[in-house]
Design an enzyme around this catalytic site. Sequence first.
Site, PDB file in Angstrom:
ATOM      1  N   ARG A 101       0.876  -1.185   0.000  1.00 41.86           N
ATOM      2  CA  ARG A 101       0.000   0.000   0.000  1.00 41.86           C
ATOM      3  C   ARG A 101       0.901   1.218   0.000  1.00 41.86           C
ATOM      4  NH1 ARG A 101      -5.434   1.476   3.389  1.00 41.86           N
ATOM      5  NH2 ARG A 101      -6.198   0.031   1.817  1.00 41.86           N
ATOM      6  N   HIS A 128      -7.418   0.888  -6.522  1.00 42.92           N
ATOM      7  CA  HIS A 128      -7.649   0.065  -5.318  1.00 42.92           C
ATOM      8  C   HIS A 128      -8.313  -1.236  -5.787  1.00 42.92           C
ATOM      9  CE1 HIS A 128      -7.976  -1.103  -1.292  1.00 42.92           C
ATOM     10  NE2 HIS A 128      -8.841  -0.238  -0.812  1.00 42.92           N
ATOM     11  N   GLN A 131     -10.356  -3.753  -3.399  1.00 43.54           N
ATOM     12  CA  GLN A 131     -11.670  -3.279  -2.954  1.00 43.54           C
ATOM     13  C   GLN A 131     -12.728  -3.523  -4.028  1.00 43.54           C
ATOM     14  OE1 GLN A 131     -12.526  -1.607   0.166  1.00 43.54           O
ATOM     15  NE2 GLN A 131     -14.503  -2.268  -0.625  1.00 43.54           N
ATOM     16  N   ASP A 220     -17.201   7.350  -1.602  1.00 49.80           N
ATOM     17  CA  ASP A 220     -15.908   7.177  -0.932  1.00 49.80           C
ATOM     18  C   ASP A 220     -15.575   8.526  -0.301  1.00 49.80           C
ATOM     19  OD1 ASP A 220     -13.348   6.331  -0.168  1.00 49.80           O
ATOM     20  OD2 ASP A 220     -12.479   6.525  -2.174  1.00 49.80           O
ATOM     21  N   CYS A 260     -16.566   1.884   0.544  1.00 54.06           N
ATOM     22  CA  CYS A 260     -15.392   1.049   0.819  1.00 54.06           C
ATOM     23  C   CYS A 260     -14.935   1.177   2.264  1.00 54.06           C
ATOM     24  CB  CYS A 260     -14.263   1.390  -0.148  1.00 54.06           C
ATOM     25  SG  CYS A 260     -13.656   3.079  -0.004  1.00 54.06           S
ATOM     26  N   ARG A 288     -13.719  -8.293   1.603  1.00 56.52           N
ATOM     27  CA  ARG A 288     -12.295  -8.050   1.350  1.00 56.52           C
ATOM     28  C   ARG A 288     -11.511  -9.335   1.629  1.00 56.52           C
ATOM     29  NH1 ARG A 288     -10.335  -2.972   1.443  1.00 56.52           N
ATOM     30  NH2 ARG A 288      -8.524  -4.064   0.594  1.00 56.52           N
TER      31      ARG A 288
END
Length: 302
Positions: A101, A128, A131, A220, A260, A288
């Site tokens: 990440r 991402h 996700q 988001d 998310c 996830r």
Amino acid sequence: MKNLLSIEELSGDQIKELLAIAHRLKHERGAHREQPLAGQTWVLIFAKSSTRTRVSFEVGISELGGSPMFLSTRDIQLGRGEPIKDTARVLGRMIHGAIIRTYEQQDIIDFADYSKLPTINALTDLEHPCQILADLLTIEEIYGVGSYKGMKIAFLGDVDNNMGRSWMWAAKHLGFQLCLAGPRAALPSEATLAAINYDGLTCTTDAAEAVRDAVVINTDTWISMGQESEKGSKEQAFFPYQVNAELLRHAAAKHSVFHCLPAYRGYEITDDVLEGHADCIFQEAENRLHAQKAILYKLATQ
Ligand code: CP
Ligand code: NVA
């Protein structure tokens, strides 16, 4: 599939295969016949905060027989300026896979190239992907396998962020209608739209138009990690794109709200909408684990 660096580089068939594996692994949780990561150590190198991604990868690696090792860039020499290519070549001689990440997409590409390890994007400024795979898994659970085909999905707010870009590529690969709504300055550039080149992708500054008859409504945070200094200047322009009860009156009769997480109640989503759709949003968070186990399984078994 050697790495999972973006939704962009996947094909529709690869996404469908990962979703099928994820459904199976979710069903078999606690009774896995195979331990494809047995004897392996997979490292998580994180330059940004995380709750869901870190926990789901650590649990997922363990459930597939491997050992996770978490490294914050604050603690390793990478954070003091050791080049990514040197870090990658060291770790490539000691471990079996990497989950990263960070900010720059190029850093995970370089890590994969120099380490030769299977490498997974756990969020960059560009995409991402983990996700989005969890979100697609959730759509299939609620509406049926392959149900996204032709579905109208809306994404509101800071739509040209990592989540938005992964959604855009998923729409193209899987053939769903994606309508993005946000302030004009936050909409994807002509260059981005030209690169994706998909008729089913539309952009508007009208939140109601985006949500009209949409089955899945996403949002988001307006301020992604690394953009904290833009908070004051950005926020006001985004309030017309808040996901609230009034806006959802335009959605399809059977609709779902996705986020998310982490959510900032009172900004991109109201508390009543989040709590009213909590079953779906936390199913999405749980997924996830299953989606990422599918990625790990696929990378370890081919
Ligand atoms: N959605 C998501 O990636 O959450 P974390 O930042 O907690 O990992
Ligand atoms: N766009 C958000 C996603 C968080 C999971 C960010 O990058 O902070």
